[in-house]
Each structure stands twice: as C-alpha cells, then as structure tokens.
Design a protein around this motif. Structure first.
Motif, PDB file in Angstrom:
ATOM      1  N   TYR A 172      22.774 -14.609 -56.160  1.00  0.00           N
ATOM      2  CA  TYR A 172      23.053 -14.434 -57.585  1.00  0.00           C
ATOM      3  C   TYR A 172      24.139 -13.377 -57.814  1.00  0.00           C
ATOM      4  CZ  TYR A 172      22.354 -13.583 -62.549  1.00  0.00           C
ATOM      5  OH  TYR A 172      22.545 -13.441 -63.898  1.00  0.00           O
ATOM      6  N   LYS A 196      17.940  -9.876 -56.553  1.00  0.00           N
ATOM      7  CA  LYS A 196      17.710 -10.889 -57.586  1.00  0.00           C
ATOM      8  C   LYS A 196      17.973 -12.286 -57.042  1.00  0.00           C
ATOM      9  CE  LYS A 196      16.290  -8.503 -60.838  1.00  0.00           C
ATOM     10  NZ  LYS A 196      15.027  -8.838 -61.527  1.00  0.00           N
ATOM     11  N   SER A 197      18.082 -12.409 -55.728  1.00  0.00           N
ATOM     12  CA  SER A 197      18.498 -13.681 -55.133  1.00  0.00           C
ATOM     13  C   SER A 197      17.374 -14.374 -54.381  1.00  0.00           C
ATOM     14  CB  SER A 197      19.707 -13.471 -54.215  1.00  0.00           C
ATOM     15  OG  SER A 197      20.828 -13.050 -54.968  1.00  0.00           O
ATOM     16  N   ARG A 219      21.304 -25.079 -56.629  1.00  0.00           N
ATOM     17  CA  ARG A 219      21.189 -24.302 -55.387  1.00  0.00           C
ATOM     18  C   ARG A 219      19.964 -24.771 -54.605  1.00  0.00           C
ATOM     19  NH1 ARG A 219      17.389 -19.625 -55.542  1.00  0.00           N
ATOM     20  NH2 ARG A 219      16.330 -19.829 -57.536  1.00  0.00           N
ATOM     21  N   ALA A 237      11.922 -12.049 -57.942  1.00  0.00           N
ATOM     22  CA  ALA A 237      13.214 -11.763 -57.331  1.00  0.00           C
ATOM     23  C   ALA A 237      14.296 -12.676 -57.894  1.00  0.00           C
ATOM     24  CB  ALA A 237      13.110 -11.901 -55.819  1.00  0.00           C
ATOM     25  N   ILE A 238      14.163 -13.051 -59.171  1.00  0.00           N
ATOM     26  CA  ILE A 238      15.260 -13.761 -59.838  1.00  0.00           C
ATOM     27  C   ILE A 238      15.564 -13.028 -61.146  1.00  0.00           C
ATOM     28  CG2 ILE A 238      14.809 -16.026 -58.799  1.00  0.00           C
ATOM     29  CD1 ILE A 238      13.392 -16.821 -61.405  1.00  0.00           C
ATOM     30  N   PRO A 239      16.758 -13.212 -61.671  1.00  0.00           N
ATOM     31  CA  PRO A 239      17.134 -12.475 -62.876  1.00  0.00           C
ATOM     32  C   PRO A 239      16.295 -12.894 -64.070  1.00  0.00           C
ATOM     33  CG  PRO A 239      19.033 -13.537 -61.854  1.00  0.00           C
ATOM     34  CD  PRO A 239      17.823 -14.090 -61.201  1.00  0.00           C
ATOM     35  N   PRO A 279      30.250 -20.742 -60.312  1.00  0.00           N
ATOM     36  CA  PRO A 279      28.895 -20.724 -59.756  1.00  0.00           C
ATOM     37  C   PRO A 279      28.150 -22.024 -60.077  1.00  0.00           C
ATOM     38  CG  PRO A 279      29.374 -18.656 -60.869  1.00  0.00           C
ATOM     39  CD  PRO A 279      30.510 -19.594 -61.174  1.00  0.00           C
ATOM     40  N   LEU A 280      27.047 -22.261 -59.390  1.00  0.00           N
ATOM     41  CA  LEU A 280      26.280 -23.499 -59.561  1.00  0.00           C
ATOM     42  C   LEU A 280      25.611 -23.541 -60.939  1.00  0.00           C
ATOM     43  CD1 LEU A 280      24.700 -23.262 -56.020  1.00  0.00           C
ATOM     44  CD2 LEU A 280      26.437 -24.924 -56.744  1.00  0.00           C
ATOM     45  N   TRP A 340      24.458 -18.415 -59.459  1.00  0.00           N
ATOM     46  CA  TRP A 340      24.243 -18.508 -58.018  1.00  0.00           C
ATOM     47  C   TRP A 340      25.451 -19.192 -57.394  1.00  0.00           C
ATOM     48  CZ3 TRP A 340      19.396 -17.062 -55.785  1.00  0.00           C
ATOM     49  CH2 TRP A 340      18.441 -16.664 -56.718  1.00  0.00           C
ATOM     50  N   ALA A 341      25.949 -18.608 -56.302  1.00  0.00           N
ATOM     51  CA  ALA A 341      27.089 -19.216 -55.628  1.00  0.00           C
ATOM     52  C   ALA A 341      26.918 -19.037 -54.122  1.00  0.00           C
ATOM     53  CB  ALA A 341      28.389 -18.577 -56.102  1.00  0.00           C
TER      54      ALA A 341
END
Lengths: 183, 247
Positions: free
Chosen positions: A130, A167-168, B244, B74-76, B2-3, A119-120
């Motif tokens: 993501y 996916k975010s 995040r 909705a997350i990987p 990335p975080l 995530w950035a």
C-alpha cells in the motif's frame, strides 16, 4: 529483538507499533537519542510534512542519533516520509534538507493521480504493497521499484521504503519480518 | 496507476457496527474489529468506518474503537462522520486512523479542508460528497446546497483533499449500478483518486465503476457478510479487473 519507533509528533506511530507487536517484537516508542542508539532495529515512520518532521527530529536530537546509528552499522528502516527524510534533500515545503543517509532527493510526483494512493506491485518480488504519497525519491540507491518509481532504497544498514508495510496486510507483515531477521 | 481498490464501508455507533434505515432504528450487527478483520481476510483493500451518530458524546466510543481497529488491522482505514475541526481529525489519526473523511463541515466551512491537509497531509484527507441530481447535499444527504458536485470536487482538490468519495444519492440503495456518468464527470474534473459509492448490485456494476474511478465503496451489496466480498473478488477477477493478490 528490540525495535524503536522514532516519534516526531506526527503520524502513524501507533500503526507501526501495532504491526511489530503482531510479530512479537519488543517494540517501543523512541523520542530520545539514547533510545534510538539502544535498539536492534530503529524505525523512522512517516506521514505528515517533511519540514515539520525534520524540525522535530532536530529538536529532539534524533537526526544526529540516526546518522550515528547508520554510520555504526545499526539496522534502520525508513517508511514513506521516513525514506524521503533519509535523502539529502526534499523539494517539499519549499525545500528541506534531509538526513543524508541516502544520496538523492525527494521530488513531487507528476504522473497519474496525485496523491498516488493504493496497492501497487513492487519488483523484484512481485508483491503488492500500500502506497500513499505525493513525493517520491530520486536516488541511485534504489533497490526496488513500483510502476517506475522508487519503492525501496538501501545504503549499508539503512533501508527505506516508499510503501507502508504496516498497512500492507500479509505482504507487509512478511516484509517487516525480514527486517527483524537480517541475514 | 495503483490497482483498483475495493473498500467495504461499515456504519458504526457507540463502538459497534449498526444497520438501520436512514440512520433510524439502528440495530447492532457486530463488533467493528471482528467484522473489519474478517473483511481484511476476505481481501478488503481498505476499510471505511462511518460514525452514523456523529455526536460529541459518541466521540469517546469512536476513538476507543479506532484504537482497537488499529491494533488488529494491517490495512488502511478511514473514519468519517462528525469531523468538524483539525482537532477532531488529529485525534482520530492519533488514535490510529489513516485518513479522515469530511462532508457537511467542509461544505459549511471549506477552509477546513486546507487546515486538515496542512496538519495531516493531503493523503489523510478524504472529502465525501453526497450528490443528488448532480448537486452536493449536506447533513447526511438531507439538505441541498445548490452546488454542483463536480465544482465542489474541484474546489475540494484545490483546497488539499487527497481523495474524493462520491456517493450518488440517486443510485444509493437501488442496486441498479453506480452513477457512472456523474462518477466519470468528477473523475475527469480532478486529478486526485475518486472512490465511487452507491448503487452496487453486482460484480459487473463494481467493474463498471472501477473503469472510471480508482476505488469502489461497498456497503449494502455485502450485507455485512465478508464471504460476499471474497466471492465478489473472484467474480471481478473473472471480469478481468486487476485486483491485488491479498494472500
């Protein structure tokens, strides 16, 4: 609002369908030029390799359908590889000619750990999304960046994002919702 | 960069979340979709589902589960356990997984890593390494391979792995902290992201792991309680770890 997600035989079509379904969009898979033309929003998702993806898009006539759609002002969203395929050229797989919807080319990432996964934050906006990629767009059409790389690029009715809104989490859902209600 | 990522890991069997000791006496502790969604709401950056049965007759239940997770979350998410071929990997991705994790089969036949990477892309290929005394173990940590975990991680990257999931068997279950030395050695040896696993007992342990690795796998520290993830995130914020904003 009818959303057509281009299927080129690779990747996360199912995740993208599910993300739009959660927003109550009338979403379906598109593997014919007619389906791409008919939608209110066409989505070019993406994981997998640039060469095989372009091969299938050409085979199915979806490359021409997407060009015609964007030329006619039809809202179109490219995700990850979908953004990179929209460029004129990609360095992946020894060099692949893209759709040419956006100026510029996809080049290999060299800084930090590659693939760039996680995530950035994206600016403007300041939301975290993501990312999972080894190539990145170099384009004068960039409209948002993340840690110095192109996170979003726009020309006319085409928007491409390097991150995966599907996916975010909540931030991704907000982004997709904005795509469904263009001003 | 990335975080840093927090990745809850759920053991699944027969389409359910299970808990057991060394994969024995499995006890049903819930629905993977419900628990996964609760972790997602509590701020999980990704999820890992580990099929602890990993048998051929358990595959249909696993694929069905992956499909249900993909509809809702909705997350990987990564699925591991029993992936032996590109066909296994492709069917998991088609069902909705974002990444597959390989371990024993890759040790037995390292070209599996490049085959998966060519077909699915490196970003979808996680090579899991179970290490004891710095050496890679196969068959869920029961059989020594004699290979150094650092060397195996390097080879996995060369063959196309997109991430390394490193579990220290020595630290696993101790709640005494991650094996920072081994994690740092693997992170220095490869340029792909490294996920640290095994030994988390406190937020400080997780913060220490995230200083050397790009992500931390969370298993027993959460006790299948999503609320614990939310409080852990708060504690990590307090320790200055830049997670995040999941809202």
């Amino acid at each position: 609002m009818k959303v057509a997600v281009c299927d080129y035989g690779a990747g996360n079509v199912r995740s993208v369908l599910a993300a739009f379904a959660r927003l109550d969009a009338d979403v379906s898979v598109a593997d014919t030029p007619a389906a791409v033309a008919a939608a209110d929003l066409a989505v070019l998702p993406g994981v997998g390799s640039a060469a095989s993806a372009m091969g299938v898009l050409r085979e199915r006539g979806l490359d021409e359908a997407l060009r015609a759609r964007v030329a006619g002002g039809g809202p179109t969203l490219g995700i990850c590889l979908g953004l990179q395929l929209a460029l004129e050229q990609s360095d992946e797989d020894g060099g692949v000619q893209g759709l040419g919807l956006l100026p510029g080319r996809a080049v290999r990432l060299h800084e930090g750990r590659v693939p760039r996964i996680g995530w950035a934050t994206v600016d403007p906006g300041g939301e975290a999304y993501y990312f999972a990629h080894s190539y990145v767009a170099e384009t004068p059409a960039a409209s948002a960046t993340s840690e110095g790389i192109v996170a979003e690029a726009r020309v006319a009715s085409f928007v491409g994002v390097q991150f995966h809104p599907e996916k975010s989490g909540a931030a991704g859902a907000r982004f997709l919702k904005r795509c469904l209600s263009p001003v | 960069m990335p975080l840093p990522r927090l990745i809850p890991c759920l053991d699944v069997a027969g389409g359910r979340v299970v808990k057991g000791v060394r994969f024995e006496n499995l006890r049903d502790v819930g629905d993977p979709v419900e628990l996964g969604a609760a972790y997602s709401d509590a701020g999980a950056d990704e999820l890992v589902f580990l099929d602890v049965k990993a048998t051929l007759d358990a595959r249909p239940a696993l694929l069905e589960l992956v499909g249900r997770v993909a509809e809702r979350l909705a997350i990987p998410f990564t699925v591991g356990g029993g992936v032996r071929s590109t066909a296994d990997g492709a069917s998991l991705l088609r069902a909705g997984a974002d990444k597959v994790s390989v371990n024993t089969a890759a040790l037995a036949r390292p070209t599996l890593i490049s085959e998966l990477a060519n077909l699915l892309g490196s970003q979808a290929v996680v090579v899991a390494i179970d290490a004891a005394e710095g050496k890679a173990m196969s068959h869920a940590g029961t059989e020594p391979t004699g290979r150094s975990a650092v060397d195996w991680a390097r080879e996995a990257e060369e063959r196309g792995a997109g991430e390394i999931l490193l579990t220290s068997m020595n630290a696993d279950g101790t709640r005494a902290g991650y094996d920072l030395e081994l994690t740092a050695a693997v992170a220095a040896a490869v340029s792909v992201p490294v996920i640290a696993s095994g030994g988390a007992g406190s937020a400080r342990h997780v913060a220490e792991a995230l200083a050397v690795a790009q992500a931390a796998l969370l298993a027993s520290i959460l006790h299948e309680r999503p609320g614990r993830l939310a409080s852990l995130r708060q504690e990590l914020h307090g320790l200055g770890v830049p997670l995040r904003d999941a809202a």
